[in-house]
Design a protein around this motif. Structure first.
Motif, PDB file in Angstrom:
ATOM      1  N   ARG A  45      56.604 -25.259   5.191  1.00 51.32           N
ATOM      2  CA  ARG A  45      56.868 -26.681   5.338  1.00 51.32           C
ATOM      3  C   ARG A  45      56.419 -27.455   4.104  1.00 51.32           C
ATOM      4  O   ARG A  45      55.264 -27.352   3.694  1.00 51.32           O
ATOM      5  CB  ARG A  45      56.150 -27.251   6.568  1.00 51.32           C
ATOM      6  N   LEU A  46      57.328 -28.274   3.576  1.00 50.41           N
ATOM      7  CA  LEU A  46      57.057 -29.085   2.401  1.00 50.41           C
ATOM      8  C   LEU A  46      57.243 -30.552   2.783  1.00 50.41           C
ATOM      9  O   LEU A  46      58.363 -31.052   2.872  1.00 50.41           O
ATOM     10  CB  LEU A  46      58.008 -28.706   1.264  1.00 50.41           C
ATOM     11  N   TYR A  47      56.134 -31.227   3.055  1.00 56.11           N
ATOM     12  CA  TYR A  47      56.147 -32.645   3.404  1.00 56.11           C
ATOM     13  C   TYR A  47      56.017 -33.452   2.113  1.00 56.11           C
ATOM     14  O   TYR A  47      54.976 -33.427   1.460  1.00 56.11           O
ATOM     15  CB  TYR A  47      54.985 -32.979   4.338  1.00 56.11           C
ATOM     16  N   VAL A  48      57.058 -34.169   1.758  1.00 55.74           N
ATOM     17  CA  VAL A  48      57.154 -34.806   0.445  1.00 55.74           C
ATOM     18  C   VAL A  48      56.940 -36.312   0.542  1.00 55.74           C
ATOM     19  O   VAL A  48      57.414 -36.958   1.480  1.00 55.74           O
ATOM     20  CB  VAL A  48      58.545 -34.527  -0.172  1.00 55.74           C
ATOM     21  N   ASP A  49      56.231 -36.865  -0.440  1.00 55.53           N
ATOM     22  CA  ASP A  49      56.193 -38.318  -0.635  1.00 55.53           C
ATOM     23  C   ASP A  49      57.335 -38.679  -1.584  1.00 55.53           C
ATOM     24  O   ASP A  49      57.395 -38.180  -2.721  1.00 55.53           O
ATOM     25  CB  ASP A  49      54.871 -38.765  -1.262  1.00 55.53           C
ATOM     26  N   LEU A  50      58.254 -39.515  -1.141  1.00 57.58           N
ATOM     27  CA  LEU A  50      59.356 -39.938  -1.995  1.00 57.58           C
ATOM     28  C   LEU A  50      58.827 -40.780  -3.162  1.00 57.58           C
ATOM     29  O   LEU A  50      57.717 -41.309  -3.111  1.00 57.58           O
ATOM     30  CB  LEU A  50      60.360 -40.744  -1.174  1.00 57.58           C
ATOM     31  N   PRO A  51      59.600 -40.923  -4.234  1.00 52.86           N
ATOM     32  CA  PRO A  51      59.144 -41.712  -5.390  1.00 52.86           C
ATOM     33  C   PRO A  51      58.688 -43.111  -4.984  1.00 52.86           C
ATOM     34  O   PRO A  51      59.362 -43.802  -4.215  1.00 52.86           O
ATOM     35  CB  PRO A  51      60.394 -41.768  -6.272  1.00 52.86           C
ATOM     36  N   GLY A  52      57.517 -43.499  -5.499  1.00 51.59           N
ATOM     37  CA  GLY A  52      56.979 -44.819  -5.200  1.00 51.59           C
ATOM     38  C   GLY A  52      56.305 -44.933  -3.851  1.00 51.59           C
ATOM     39  O   GLY A  52      55.848 -46.013  -3.470  1.00 51.59           O
ATOM     40  N   SER A  53      56.225 -43.820  -3.121  1.00 47.33           N
ATOM     41  CA  SER A  53      55.568 -43.809  -1.814  1.00 47.33           C
ATOM     42  C   SER A  53      54.374 -42.869  -1.843  1.00 47.33           C
ATOM     43  O   SER A  53      54.347 -41.906  -2.616  1.00 47.33           O
ATOM     44  CB  SER A  53      56.540 -43.343  -0.718  1.00 47.33           C
ATOM     45  N   GLY A  54      53.392 -43.146  -0.977  1.00 49.45           N
ATOM     46  CA  GLY A  54      52.227 -42.271  -0.897  1.00 49.45           C
ATOM     47  C   GLY A  54      51.582 -42.072  -2.256  1.00 49.45           C
ATOM     48  O   GLY A  54      51.275 -43.030  -2.971  1.00 49.45           O
ATOM     49  N   ARG A  55      51.446 -40.796  -2.637  1.00 49.10           N
ATOM     50  CA  ARG A  55      50.812 -40.455  -3.918  1.00 49.10           C
ATOM     51  C   ARG A  55      51.809 -39.968  -4.961  1.00 49.10           C
ATOM     52  O   ARG A  55      51.425 -39.399  -5.983  1.00 49.10           O
ATOM     53  CB  ARG A  55      49.731 -39.396  -3.671  1.00 49.10           C
TER      54      ARG A  55
END
Length: 268
Positions: A45-55
């Motif tokens: 599982r790869l939980y991604v922060d989209l650009p400009g979100s999260g880190r």
């Protein structure tokens, strides 16, 4: 200069599953799906922060749907390579998941689309706004800024609904880049509807909508079914936009069935 990789959290090993969150949130929104995977071996599982979100880093150029899609494609190419993979996308992430199908074709085993964005604002067929449960004392006790965003989205405004919102929605809302979010709103729909580029996709797909989702609705998504011959569609009652938070056991059961179907296909 080396491009900075999108921030992501990874669990497990096996067939990659890319999980894409929605607008102004981050990867923590989708972490409540982990129990589904914990019951099954063989999924990375790869939980991604989209650009400009999260880190994750911001986009270096204009903030558009195409640029967001390209950033996700670059991430997939670097972290997954040419392996077959599956995608889970919620809300805005649902549009990006469909973009991946258009770009990577049969490398995408299938998608699970949770309350996906399919139509621009002004063209959606939406149910009337409903609040199904509300604890007035709880809502009154919240920080005014938290209360405003919680009350604007949640259909269950009680202790259970607040705890889920506080733990999985608010962190991303607080962490996203405001200027980039405002820029994306001006170009948040892909110029080409992904399905017009590939016609049909034969893998197993899941589409879950909420009958009380006043943000993207449940009627417009029905049009996707003709492009996915093996798609399961569910419009779940008692559910708003954050479908997996409002009826977690129902959505987890549907997601588990989708994963089992993907695994069965792979074993044939």
């Amino acid at each position: 200069m080396t491009e900075q990789l999108l921030h992501h959290v990874e669990f497990g090993a096996g067939t990659p599953v890319l999980l894409l969150h929605g607008y102004t949130i981050d990867h923590r929104l989708l972490l409540p799906l982990e129990p589904v995977f914990a019951e099954r071996d063989g999924w990375r599982r790869l939980y991604v922060d989209l650009p400009g979100s999260g880190r994750s880093p911001r986009l270096s150029g204009p903030v558009t749907a195409e640029a967001m899609g390209e950033a996700v494609l670059r991430f997939a190419d670097k972290v997954i390579g040419d392996e077959p993979f599956a995608v889970v996308g919620i809300s805005y992430g649902g549009q990006l998941a469909r973009h991946l199908v258009a770009e990577r074709g049969d490398q995408v085993l299938g998608t699970a689309l949770l309350a996906p964005l399919v139509k621009p604002n002004g063209e959606r067929v939406l149910p009337r706004r409903e609040v199904l449960t509300r604890d007035e004392a709880l809502v009154a006790s919240l920080d005014p800024a938290d209360r405003e965003v919680f009350a604007s989205i949640a259909v269950h405004q009680d202790e259970t609904g607040w705890q889920a919102f506080r733990d999985h929605v608010l962190p991303g809302i607080r962490a996203h880049h405001r200027e980039d979010a405002a820029a994306l709103l001006k170009a948040y729909m892909l110029a080409e509807v992904p399905e017009t580029r590939f016609g049909t996709h034969s893998g197993p797909h899941l589409l879950v909508t909420g009958r009380q989702d006043h943000l993207v609705g449940w009627r417009d998504q029905w049009e996707l079914l003709e492009h996915y011959p093996r798609m399961t569609y569910a419009a779940v009652d008692g559910v708003g936009h954050n479908v997996h938070l409002d009826r977690p056991l129902v959505i987890q059961a549907l997601l588990g069935d989708w994963l089992d179907t993907l695994a069965a296909d792979a074993s044939r």
